[in-house]
Design a protein around this motif. Sequence first.
Motif, short mmCIF file in Angstrom:
data_model
loop_
_atom_site.label_atom_id
_atom_site.label_comp_id
_atom_site.label_asym_id
_atom_site.label_seq_id
_atom_site.Cartn_x
_atom_site.Cartn_y
_atom_site.Cartn_z
N TYR A 96 -29.46 -17.36 48.58
CA TYR A 96 -28.59 -18.81 48.42
C TYR A 96 -27.14 -18.52 48.93
O TYR A 96 -26.58 -19.33 49.89
N ALA A 97 -26.44 -17.71 48.18
CA ALA A 97 -24.85 -17.51 48.53
C ALA A 97 -24.75 -17.15 49.85
O ALA A 97 -23.68 -17.59 50.47
N SER A 98 -25.67 -16.29 50.25
CA SER A 98 -25.26 -15.67 51.92
C SER A 98 -25.83 -16.60 52.94
O SER A 98 -25.77 -16.27 54.03
N HIS A 99 -26.53 -17.59 52.86
CA HIS A 99 -27.23 -18.44 53.57
C HIS A 99 -26.29 -19.14 54.62
O HIS A 99 -25.35 -19.76 54.01
N GLU A 100 -26.33 -19.28 55.82
CA GLU A 100 -25.72 -19.82 56.69
C GLU A 100 -25.56 -21.42 56.46
O GLU A 100 -24.67 -22.08 56.77
N ASP A 101 -26.76 -21.90 55.76
CA ASP A 101 -26.94 -23.33 55.60
C ASP A 101 -27.25 -23.72 54.21
O ASP A 101 -28.09 -24.40 53.83
N ALA A 102 -26.18 -22.80 53.59
CA ALA A 102 -26.59 -22.82 51.83
C ALA A 102 -26.47 -24.23 51.36
O ALA A 102 -27.17 -24.60 50.45
N GLU A 103 -25.47 -25.25 51.81
CA GLU A 103 -25.16 -26.63 51.36
C GLU A 103 -26.48 -27.45 51.36
O GLU A 103 -26.63 -28.27 50.40
N ASN A 104 -27.38 -27.22 52.41
CA ASN A 104 -28.43 -27.98 52.51
C ASN A 104 -29.73 -27.45 52.00
O ASN A 104 -30.86 -28.09 52.11
N LEU A 105 -29.66 -26.40 51.18
CA LEU A 105 -30.71 -25.71 50.46
C LEU A 105 -31.13 -26.50 49.35
O LEU A 105 -30.16 -26.95 48.39
N SER A 106 -32.19 -26.71 48.64
CA SER A 106 -32.56 -27.15 47.41
C SER A 106 -32.40 -26.39 46.24
O SER A 106 -32.72 -25.28 46.34
N LEU A 107 -31.69 -26.65 45.23
CA LEU A 107 -31.56 -25.81 44.12
C LEU A 107 -32.51 -26.41 42.80
O LEU A 107 -32.38 -25.71 41.80
N THR A 108 -33.24 -27.26 43.12
CA THR A 108 -34.30 -27.81 42.14
C THR A 108 -35.57 -27.58 42.36
O THR A 108 -36.66 -27.62 41.72
N ASP A 109 -35.84 -27.00 43.63
CA ASP A 109 -37.14 -26.50 44.16
C ASP A 109 -37.20 -25.33 44.63
O ASP A 109 -36.34 -25.00 45.54
N ALA A 110 -38.33 -24.69 44.88
CA ALA A 110 -38.66 -23.36 45.62
C ALA A 110 -38.37 -23.75 47.12
O ALA A 110 -38.66 -24.50 47.78
#
Length: 505
Positions: A239-253
């Motif tokens: 998550y921390a290194s993903h280029e689109d981290a801000e749009n990743l869900s932190l509540t679901d896989a």
Amino acid sequence: MHTGTHFSYPVYATHLTKSLVLHYFPQLDESVFVEIEIGKTIIAKDPEGDFKVTAYDANHCPGAVMFLFEGTFGNILHTGDCRLTKDTVKNLPTKYIPNKKDIENIAQLDYVFIDCTFGRCSLEFPTKKAAIQQVKNCIKMHPNAQVVYLSCDLLGQEEILIEISKEFQSSIYVDQLSVPDCFQVISHIAPEIMTNDSSARFHVIGFPKLNERAARKFSEAHNNNEQEPLFIRPSTYWYASHEDAENLSLTDAERDEFGVWHICYSMHSSRYELEWALRHLKPKWVVSTTPPCLAMDLAYVKKHCFKTRLEADDPIWNLFNLSSPEKCATIACASNGNSEVGECTNASKSIVEDSKPDRKRKICSPLKKQEVTLFGRARLGLEETQLWEREEEEGENGKKKCHVLTMEKDLELEIVSVEPFIEQPSSLPVNISLKDKELQVDREKMEMALNGNKNQGDRSIYINESLKKMYRSRNVPVPRPLPSLVELMNSTKRVRLVLNPVKEE
């Protein structure tokens, strides 16, 4: 510090940590360990004065603790690897945490050595409990997956395996050959959840080559007309290194392009948690234990510690067994081999004598301080746009006295210093010499560049005013402007030799 199986100093650790270390290093003598459990305080004997050491849960991995040192050197909290959630901070002594009615803390921490692994990550991590629930939900979403591969072989992820075993009433296959570290830790913590039966539904696998392994297993399942296996990786780095981290869900896989499901499970503090903890603990100094993420990246440090100076009576001198500095020498090595002594505010190497006159200790890094060039921000990895700040105040005779705030990044200590100087009319510094004579700039052209003269025909020599201030604040030469294309072409022209034929007599 050790010879053979003995150490010259005792090792303070919890019983679990001691057991794990002795298992990995059976040649060690058990007598070198001093056991200290969470919430317990011991008195450490020292010639300079006894001090107290108290252990607190670090919320990281089994056996991990934070140490609170209290003595004549001050009050120091060393977190080690930790996750400073609200519950973790509230377990610390109440005298260091103000109540709602209190404006200030009853006692103050002088130093906090803190884990800043994710100090630059803006994501708000879910709690460990919430992340483990996401792992369970992901497994329930794939009831037909005959095999579930869990990339949970790291120290600190045992809680995930324990909870999955309880939830699904199933043992977990842990291969001693492929994941030996995980096998040893589970054998000590929860041996009842392990099985040697490779036909079990749940398997623990390592992270290396996880994507390749997943692709191979998917291919085998398709060829055999079987249901695809399930791959789950609980970790924060993806998550921390993903280029689109801000749009990743932190509540679901989240499923990646390789078919691996990711859950944001963190054993380290988020930036939000670090800021929250520091605002409540209110330490005088903060030092990161995990470069390249530094404490200076945190807003609390910039606001409360940025302008702090090391005083002569600061406890840090006792902490590192150093006498307070009365004189600070600067050795500026010029290209011609001469050395000059300047003020300690511009020191590139500071040496302070300690209590033993037969030796000296270096406070700053022994490496030579790098010069900043036109491309220095990229080369030195300086990301903050306001890395150098200026404050002006009226001085004597109407002159403006400026304070340039600079940040020194050293290997041994992380020091924030304030460098005062009186701004002088623009001129080329006389104490600067360049090693490479080919890079030496014509004095007249540099004077025009420093004075911002744009009307001399050659605009390439003009340097922006903000750049000039930045370089003066760092006490380094203003860089030579980039050469024009014509100059580059002229410098590559070959000299044409014309040979006169020799006439035969």
